[in-house]
Design a protein around this motif. Structure first.
Motif, short mmCIF file in Angstrom:
data_model
loop_
_atom_site.label_atom_id
_atom_site.label_comp_id
_atom_site.label_asym_id
_atom_site.label_seq_id
_atom_site.Cartn_x
_atom_site.Cartn_y
_atom_site.Cartn_z
N ASN A 180 0.85 -1.19 0.00
CA ASN A 180 0.00 0.00 0.00
C ASN A 180 0.88 1.24 0.00
OD1 ASN A 180 -2.29 -1.62 0.15
ND2 ASN A 180 -2.35 -1.55 2.38
N TYR A 181 0.47 2.23 -0.77
CA TYR A 181 1.23 3.48 -0.89
C TYR A 181 0.34 4.67 -0.60
CZ TYR A 181 5.30 1.33 -3.16
OH TYR A 181 6.43 0.60 -3.44
N SER A 182 0.89 5.61 0.15
CA SER A 182 0.29 6.93 0.32
C SER A 182 1.40 7.92 0.05
CB SER A 182 -0.26 7.11 1.74
OG SER A 182 -0.72 8.43 1.92
N VAL A 183 1.31 8.62 -1.09
CA VAL A 183 2.41 9.46 -1.56
C VAL A 183 1.90 10.88 -1.77
CG1 VAL A 183 4.15 9.79 -3.35
CG2 VAL A 183 3.50 7.46 -2.66
N THR A 184 2.53 11.82 -1.09
CA THR A 184 2.17 13.23 -1.20
C THR A 184 3.28 13.95 -1.97
OG1 THR A 184 0.99 13.12 0.91
CG2 THR A 184 1.58 15.31 0.09
N LEU A 185 2.91 14.59 -3.07
CA LEU A 185 3.86 15.25 -3.96
C LEU A 185 3.52 16.73 -4.05
CD1 LEU A 185 3.75 12.52 -6.76
CD2 LEU A 185 5.54 12.80 -5.03
N ASP A 186 4.41 17.56 -3.55
CA ASP A 186 4.25 19.01 -3.56
C ASP A 186 5.05 19.55 -4.75
OD1 ASP A 186 4.76 21.80 -3.11
OD2 ASP A 186 4.33 21.56 -0.98
N HIS A 187 4.37 20.21 -5.69
CA HIS A 187 5.02 20.58 -6.94
C HIS A 187 4.44 21.87 -7.49
CE1 HIS A 187 1.40 19.22 -9.16
NE2 HIS A 187 1.33 18.32 -8.19
N PRO A 188 5.14 22.52 -8.43
CA PRO A 188 4.58 23.72 -9.06
C PRO A 188 3.25 23.40 -9.75
CG PRO A 188 6.92 23.57 -9.52
CD PRO A 188 6.53 22.27 -8.86
N THR A 189 2.32 24.30 -9.65
CA THR A 189 1.00 24.10 -10.28
C THR A 189 1.13 23.95 -11.79
OG1 THR A 189 0.00 25.38 -8.50
CG2 THR A 189 -1.31 25.09 -10.49
N SER A 190 2.17 24.51 -12.38
CA SER A 190 2.35 24.42 -13.84
C SER A 190 2.71 23.02 -14.30
CB SER A 190 3.47 25.38 -14.27
OG SER A 190 4.68 25.07 -13.59
N LEU A 191 3.09 22.14 -13.36
CA LEU A 191 3.44 20.77 -13.71
C LEU A 191 2.29 19.84 -13.39
CD1 LEU A 191 7.07 20.56 -12.24
CD2 LEU A 191 6.37 21.31 -14.52
N VAL A 200 -5.61 13.04 -5.68
CA VAL A 200 -6.44 14.19 -5.32
C VAL A 200 -5.51 15.40 -5.22
CG1 VAL A 200 -7.93 15.21 -3.57
CG2 VAL A 200 -8.10 12.76 -4.07
N GLU A 201 -5.87 16.47 -5.89
CA GLU A 201 -5.05 17.68 -5.87
C GLU A 201 -5.66 18.72 -4.94
OE1 GLU A 201 -4.61 19.13 -9.82
OE2 GLU A 201 -3.28 17.51 -10.46
N THR A 202 -4.81 19.38 -4.16
CA THR A 202 -5.25 20.50 -3.32
C THR A 202 -4.24 21.64 -3.49
OG1 THR A 202 -4.06 19.58 -1.43
CG2 THR A 202 -6.39 19.03 -1.62
N PRO A 203 -4.69 22.87 -3.29
CA PRO A 203 -3.75 24.00 -3.41
C PRO A 203 -2.67 23.93 -2.34
CG PRO A 203 -6.03 24.75 -3.48
CD PRO A 203 -6.07 23.33 -3.05
N GLY A 204 -1.45 24.26 -2.75
CA GLY A 204 -0.35 24.33 -1.80
C GLY A 204 -0.01 25.78 -1.51
N THR A 205 1.25 26.05 -1.26
CA THR A 205 1.66 27.43 -1.10
C THR A 205 1.59 28.12 -2.46
OG1 THR A 205 3.97 26.77 -1.42
CG2 THR A 205 3.16 26.88 0.85
N SER A 206 1.88 29.39 -2.50
CA SER A 206 1.70 30.19 -3.70
C SER A 206 2.33 29.54 -4.93
CB SER A 206 2.31 31.58 -3.50
OG SER A 206 2.18 32.35 -4.66
N GLY A 207 1.51 29.30 -5.95
CA GLY A 207 2.00 28.75 -7.20
C GLY A 207 2.27 27.27 -7.17
N ARG A 208 1.86 26.59 -6.10
CA ARG A 208 2.15 25.17 -5.98
C ARG A 208 0.88 24.37 -5.70
NH1 ARG A 208 7.65 24.13 -5.74
NH2 ARG A 208 7.31 22.04 -4.86
N THR A 209 0.95 23.08 -6.04
CA THR A 209 -0.16 22.16 -5.85
C THR A 209 0.36 20.94 -5.10
OG1 THR A 209 -1.29 22.87 -7.86
CG2 THR A 209 -1.81 20.67 -7.06
#
Length: 446
Positions: A180-191, A200-209
């Motif tokens: 089982n995997y639970s993987v959280t990836l914080d990345h630029p929203t442009s990617l 599931v995508e949620t807003p991160g800090t400015s310009g990131r998802t």
């Protein structure tokens, strides 16, 4: 809470008294560590080519033989020059790491106390991933990053001991239990970040998802990151299909591949059992030198309907029905090419007539150790001769018996591991025809 007190096995007692490692005793053959659960949190740089964060793994020992250590496979260190590697593990908790081995692709972690039967433990570590240049299953093609086999995963111990095989670039070395995997990836929203599992995508800090991907009963986890163009559809059986393409691939090509993906998933499900993961991500780039590569719920592919049908068939043969891909590559590649023929309406008539062996040592059931030494023959024997052998098996036992054999065999090994011996026994049980000479003629040992 205090540690449960259980009566230790003889091996544990000897370990505690004399420090004799469990490997010195006959292993009972149970595959361990079992039921791995991976929790990962990573943050990328602006291009998605570097990821840093933390990974933790919880696992259980179902074996009567104690676990005194576990091994992590850092597969993508093959792509570096040991000891300068793209995958870096630091600050290990839950055990004591020893120096990297197997060309920096294996990391032994000694457990603080032997893990006895049915007990669980956890390890954790900080992780850094640097994606190298090159359109590869782990590599970047311009602004597009493909990140397969980058997460450190537990090696398997079974009746043969620890499997610490080298990486192979011809095929796969991977041998993993359903996890089982639970993987959280914080990345630029442009990617966009296609990944194994359901995201599931949620807003991160400015310009990131923040993309959180969860997947149950999968063998490994892969993702990509880049300014992909995404299209989405659903199969007639309710599976979501996402096609991600690089900018050089046309919308019409992507649409054609979407149609193939949906049709192939439905066809394979009908033959081998319903696809259980709910979602598939297809990532297209015509610069992949290898044609296509399979991961659970995630495939890399060039624009080719046959290649995509093949990679999607791997969702069953290697994914759902696992195998030791280094020891027995035919158990996924031959079966997958056979499934692809069935999807394309090909019966393999007379294909065995074109078989020509190069030596008495050449066999369909050979390991990747053999094929790495005879790389020019790998595709011919394992893919082509292998699928021809399965076509011949169908003709030998009958179409209905073959259909039932594969569906029942998949069901019996669902989320498990297949071996050549188990498949041969299942095939023999499916027919009154003595298959002994069949296996000999088709050079399938095991």
């Amino acid at each position: 809470m205090g540690r449960r007190v259980l009566i230790p096995t003889v091996a544990v007692l000897l370990f505690l008294i004399w420090g004799v490692p469990s490997a010195a005793f006959a292993v009972d053959g149970t595959r361990t560590p079992a039921s791995p659960s991976y929790t990962v949190s990573l943050t990328s740089n602006t291009s998605g080519s570097t990821w840093t964060g933390h990974e933790s793994i919880t696992f259980t020992n179902p074996s009567a033989d104690p676990l005194t250590e576990v091994y992590l496979r850092l597969w993508d260190n093959y792509h570096g020059t040991c000891p300068s590697t793209p995958i870096t593990v630091t600050n290990v908790t839950g055990g004591t790491p020893t120096p990297l081995s197997v060309a920096c692709t294996a990391l032994k972690i000694a457990l603080p106390v032997p893990l006895i039967q049915n007990e669980s433990a956890s390890i954790g570590f900080d992780l850094s991933i640097v994606v190298p240049s090159g359109a590869d299953r782990f590599g970047s093609d311009g602004s597009y990053n493909f990140i397969g086999n980058a997460l450190p995963v537990l090696a398997v111990r079974d009746a043969s001991g620890w499997h610490l095989d080298p990486y192979t670039n011809n095929g796969e070395s991977f041998y993993a239990l359903a996890s089982n995997y639970s993987v959280t990836l914080d990345h630029p929203t442009s990617l966009l970040v296609p990944a194994t599992g359901t995201s599931v995508e949620t807003p991160g800090t400015s310009g990131r998802t923040v993309t959180k991907a969860t997947a149950a009963n999968v063998r490994e986890f892969a993702w990509a990151a880049g300014p992909f163009v995404k299209t989405t559809s659903t199969t007639t059986t309710g599976v979501a299909v996402n096609v991600y393409r690089v900018s050089s691939i046309s919308s019409s090509s992507a649409a054609s591949m979407m149609t193939t993906a949906k049709n192939a998933l439905v066809a394979h499900s009908g033959r081998f059992g319903a696809y259980p993961y709910g979602e598939v991500d297809v990532v297209l780039d015509n610069n992949f030198w290898f044609g296509g590569m399979e991961y659970p719920g995630f495939v890399l592919d060039v624009v080719s309907s046959t290649a995509l049908a093949h990679e999607l068939a791997h969702q069953w043969w290697y994914g759902i029905v696992g195998d030791d891909e280094y020891t027995s590559p035919w158990l996924d590649e031959s079966f997958t090419d056979y499934a692809t023929d069935l999807y394309n309406g090909l019966s393999g008539t007379n294909c065995w007539n074109n078989v020509s062996w190069q030596s008495s040592a050449e066999k369909i059931s050979n390991s990747m150790a053999y094929w790495d030494a005879h790389s020019s023959r790998y595709g011919t024997v394992v893919y082509t001769y292998g699928k021809c052998a399965l076509h011949d098996l169908r003709r030998t036992i009958g179409t209905t018996a073959m259909e039932n054999l594969l569906k029942n065999y998949a069901s019996a090994h669902w989320y498990g591991i297949s071996t050549t011996a188990e498949f041969k026994a299942a095939a023999q049980a499916a027919t009154s025809v003595d298959l002994s000479s069949f296996w000999t003629t088709h050079r399938i040992d095991g």
